[in-house]
Design an enzyme around this catalytic site. Structure first.
Site, PDB file in Angstrom:
ATOM      1  N   SER A 197       2.792  -2.375  -0.823  1.00  0.00           N
ATOM      2  CA  SER A 197       3.643  -2.223   0.352  1.00  0.00           C
ATOM      3  C   SER A 197       3.725  -0.743   0.750  1.00  0.00           C
ATOM      4  CB  SER A 197       5.028  -2.821   0.061  1.00  0.00           C
ATOM      5  OG  SER A 197       5.751  -3.002   1.259  1.00  0.00           O
ATOM      6  N   ASP A 247       2.620 -13.555   4.168  1.00  0.00           N
ATOM      7  CA  ASP A 247       3.460 -12.412   3.811  1.00  0.00           C
ATOM      8  C   ASP A 247       4.555 -12.316   4.859  1.00  0.00           C
ATOM      9  OD1 ASP A 247       4.584  -9.841   3.465  1.00  0.00           O
ATOM     10  OD2 ASP A 247       2.706  -9.023   2.712  1.00  0.00           O
ATOM     11  N   HIS A 251       4.763 -11.566  -0.318  1.00  0.00           N
ATOM     12  CA  HIS A 251       4.624 -10.108  -0.260  1.00  0.00           C
ATOM     13  C   HIS A 251       4.577  -9.444  -1.639  1.00  0.00           C
ATOM     14  CE1 HIS A 251       4.747  -6.121   1.358  1.00  0.00           C
ATOM     15  NE2 HIS A 251       5.866  -5.840   0.700  1.00  0.00           N
TER      16      HIS A 251
END
Length: 267
Positions: free
Chosen positions: A93, A194, A224
């Site tokens: 991320s 996601d 995610h």
């Protein structure tokens, strides 16, 4: 402020190959620890630092920004480089954005990078209001624990501080600008579903980096926070094989089991 349970940094002094693990926005090293322990168990040196403003309470993140987060991973990278012959950087991320920044800034000193659902741009039009809104609304609902696997929970904030979001958006601009400077071997793993980071982020990264050694894997069963989800073992195994291939160590270099399978296949 006391740390949230599980939010502690993770470090392991192993061999001459090091891996720096960068966690995500409002998250903690807890999301990276299983990955780190997997790599440490195979003899690698591992560092998963806690980013400033994370792991305590969301209000502490309001007074930090991308410069603080990047400075922390930069320090850890330099420390690993001081005791390891080769250093790889892996991130998830926002940690993926930090990884890309390190790659662009440090060049050949970074031996390779692995990204899991990297975040490099705004996916919501609502973020356009953040520069003004942050002065009136301090936080919005959190983004932690987007995980398909039942019972798996990410340690992170239940609120997202908007001053920090504003800083993140400015950081994204820098990361995207410098993507052509990223030349290292790249392993990118993205979830097909996601709810936090749109897959177009990964597509943008792949389209702009200058890396010629690129591998993309689609994770079919994870959301995610894939390092805590159904496809975690895929991430761990592929990243370790990635390191092995590039350093001439590990299974990618041809361990006994691999050689036996190859011999059997040849008949």
């Amino acid at each position: 402020m006391p740390l949230m349970p599980g939010a502690e940094p993770y470090r392991h002094d192993g061999g001459d190959i090091g891996v720096l693990l960068c966690h995500g926005f409002t998250g903690t090293p807890q999301s990276m620890r299983p990955w780190g322990e997997y790599l440490a168990g195979r003899g690698l040196s591992v560092s998963a630092p806690l980013l400033p403003g994370h792991g305590t309470r969301w209000q502490d993140m309001q007074v930090t920004g991308w410069q603080d987060w990047y400075a922390e991973v930069d320090r850890e990278f330099r420390a690993l480089s001081g005791r390891c012959e080769r250093v790889f950087v892996f991130g998830m991320s926002m940690g993926g954005a930090l990884t890309l920044r390190l790659a662009a800034q440090h060049g050949a000193a970074v031996s390779g990078i692995a990204l899991v659902n990297p975040s490099v741009k705004a996916d919501s039009h609502q973020l356009k209001a953040v520069p003004v809104l942050r002065h009136f609304v301090p936080s919005v609902p959190g983004i932690a624990s987007d995980i398909a696997k039942e019972g798996s929970v990410e340690v992170g904030y239940d609120r997202t501080p908007l001053h920090a979001v504003h800083s993140l958006s400015r950081f994204w601009n820098l990361v995207r600008r410098d993507l052509p400077q990223v030349t290292q071997p790249l392993l990118l793993l993205r979830s097909r579903v996601d709810h936090v980071v749109h897959p177009s982020n990964s597509a943008l990264v792949l389209s702009r980096v200058s890396s010629t050694d690129v591998t993309e894997t689609v994770l079919e069963r994870s959301y995610h926070v894939a390092t805590l989800d159904h496809d975690a073992e895929t991430i761990f195994e592929q990243s370790y094989a990635f390191v092995g291939r590039l350093t001439g160590t590990g299974p990618a270099a041809g361990d006994d089991e691999s050689n036996e399978k190859e011999d059997a296949a040849r008949g």
